[in-house]
Design a protein around this motif. Structure first.
Motif, PDB file in Angstrom:
ATOM      1  N   CYS A 102      53.729  69.750  82.630  1.00 47.85           N
ATOM      2  CA  CYS A 102      54.849  69.347  81.775  1.00 47.85           C
ATOM      3  C   CYS A 102      56.117  70.028  82.288  1.00 47.85           C
ATOM      4  N   HIS A 156      54.217  65.007  82.017  1.00 45.87           N
ATOM      5  CA  HIS A 156      55.143  64.906  80.886  1.00 45.87           C
ATOM      6  C   HIS A 156      56.476  65.525  81.288  1.00 45.87           C
ATOM      7  N   ILE A 198      53.520  74.422  81.278  1.00 45.86           N
ATOM      8  CA  ILE A 198      54.872  74.007  80.890  1.00 45.86           C
ATOM      9  C   ILE A 198      55.871  74.947  81.557  1.00 45.86           C
TER      10      ILE A 198
END
Ligand SMILES: [Mg+2]
Length: 230
Positions: free
Chosen positions: A198, A215, A179
Motif C-alpha cells: 500500500c 493499494h 504501508i
C-alpha cells in the motif's frame, strides 16, 4: 484477509519534514552556526534524500552517510562546522524530540489494533527511532518494532523482511500488508518480500516505477476500508 500491517514510520505515520526542520534549526543554534532559513532546510533535505537513496542502493554504509550529508551541506552553504560528527549526534537526538502525526495516525493505529497485528518497519537509526517510538506512544500500540540498525539490514533488502517474518511468526504472504510513503524502500521492499503493498501518497506524486502496488491511498483514514474489504 489482511492480518498483519507493517508500518513505515517517517513520512507515513510521523511528519518527518516537521521534525527535520526543528532538529536542524535547534542544532544550528546549539553549534552557533547562525540562521537556518527554510531554503537551507529544503537544500539539506534534498542532500539527505540523495544520501538515503545511496544507502538503499547499498552504495554507502549508514555511519558514513550520516556524517557526510552534513559535511556536504556545510560545504555547499559555506558554513564552517569543524565537527560534523558531533553535529550529527546532536541532530539525531533533536530529530526524535518533535513528534508530529500525519492524518491523526495515532488514533487510526489505535483503532486498527482491534483488527490486525501492527509492526513498525523503519530504516532510521536505532537511537532516533527508539526515542520517537517511545515519545510518541506508538511503542505501546505496535506488537513489535523492527529498526534496520538493530537487524543489520535495510529496507528494501530481503534480509530485512526475512528477519521480520521470522520474528512475527508464520503468515501467508497475502495476509501481510506493508504501508509506506517510499517507492524505493517500502514498496520495493514489499515487492521483494512478496507481500501486499500500500503506497501512502498524500502529495499525489507520479509513480515512475514498474513496481506492483496493490493499494494507493492519500490519507491514512483509508486503511481501515482496505482491511475490512480484504
Ligand atoms: Mg518513509
Amino acid at each position: 484477509m489482511i492480518k498483519v500491517i507493517l508500518w513505515d514510520i517517517d513520512g507515513t505515520i510521523l511528519d518527518f519534514k516537521a521534525s527535520e526542520k526543528h532538529a536542524l534549526r535547534t542544532c544550528f543554534s546549539l553549534f552557533h552556526l547562525g540562521d537556518c532559513t527554510d531554503a537551507m532546510v529544503a537544500r539539506y533535505s534534498e542532500i539527505n534524500r540523495q544520501y538515503w537513496n545511496r544507502l538503499e542502493r547499498g552504495e554507502l554504509p549508514k555511519a558514513q552517510i550520516l556524517v557526510e550529508r552534513f559535511e556536504t551541506f556545510f560545504r555547499q552553504e559555506n558554513i564552517l562546522c569543524e565537527d560534523a560528527d558531533a553535529f550529527n549526534q546532536a541532530y539525531q537526538i533533536q530529530l526524535s524530540e518533535t513528534i508530529c502525526f500525519l492524518d491523526d495516525a495515532y488514533h487510526i493505529l489505535q483503532d486498527l489494533s482491534a483488527y490486525v497485528k501492527q509492526y513498525a518497519v523503519t530504516n532510521g537509526t536505532y537511537a532516533a527511532q527508539k526515542r520517537k517510538l517511545e515519545a510518541s506512544g506508538l511503542e505501546k500500540i505496535f506488537d513489535a518494532s523492527f529498526i534496520s540498525d538493530e537487524i543489520g539490514a535495510e529496507k528494501p533488502s530481503i534480509e530485512f523482511f526475512s528477519h521480520v517474518f521470522r520474528q512475527i511468526g508464520p503468515y501467508p504472504k497475502q495476509e501481510i500488508l506493508i504501508i509506506g510513503d517510499s517507492l524505493t524502500s517500502d514498496i520495493q521492499g514489499g515487492n521483494n518480500a512478496g507481500i501486499r503493498c500500500c503506497w501512502y501518497n498524500p502529495q499525489h506524486q507520479k509513480n515512475n516505477t514498474h513496481l506492483r502496488i496493490d493499494h494507493i491511498i492519500w490519507n491514512l483514514n483509508q486503511v481501515k476500508d482496505i482491511i475490512l474489504k480484504s
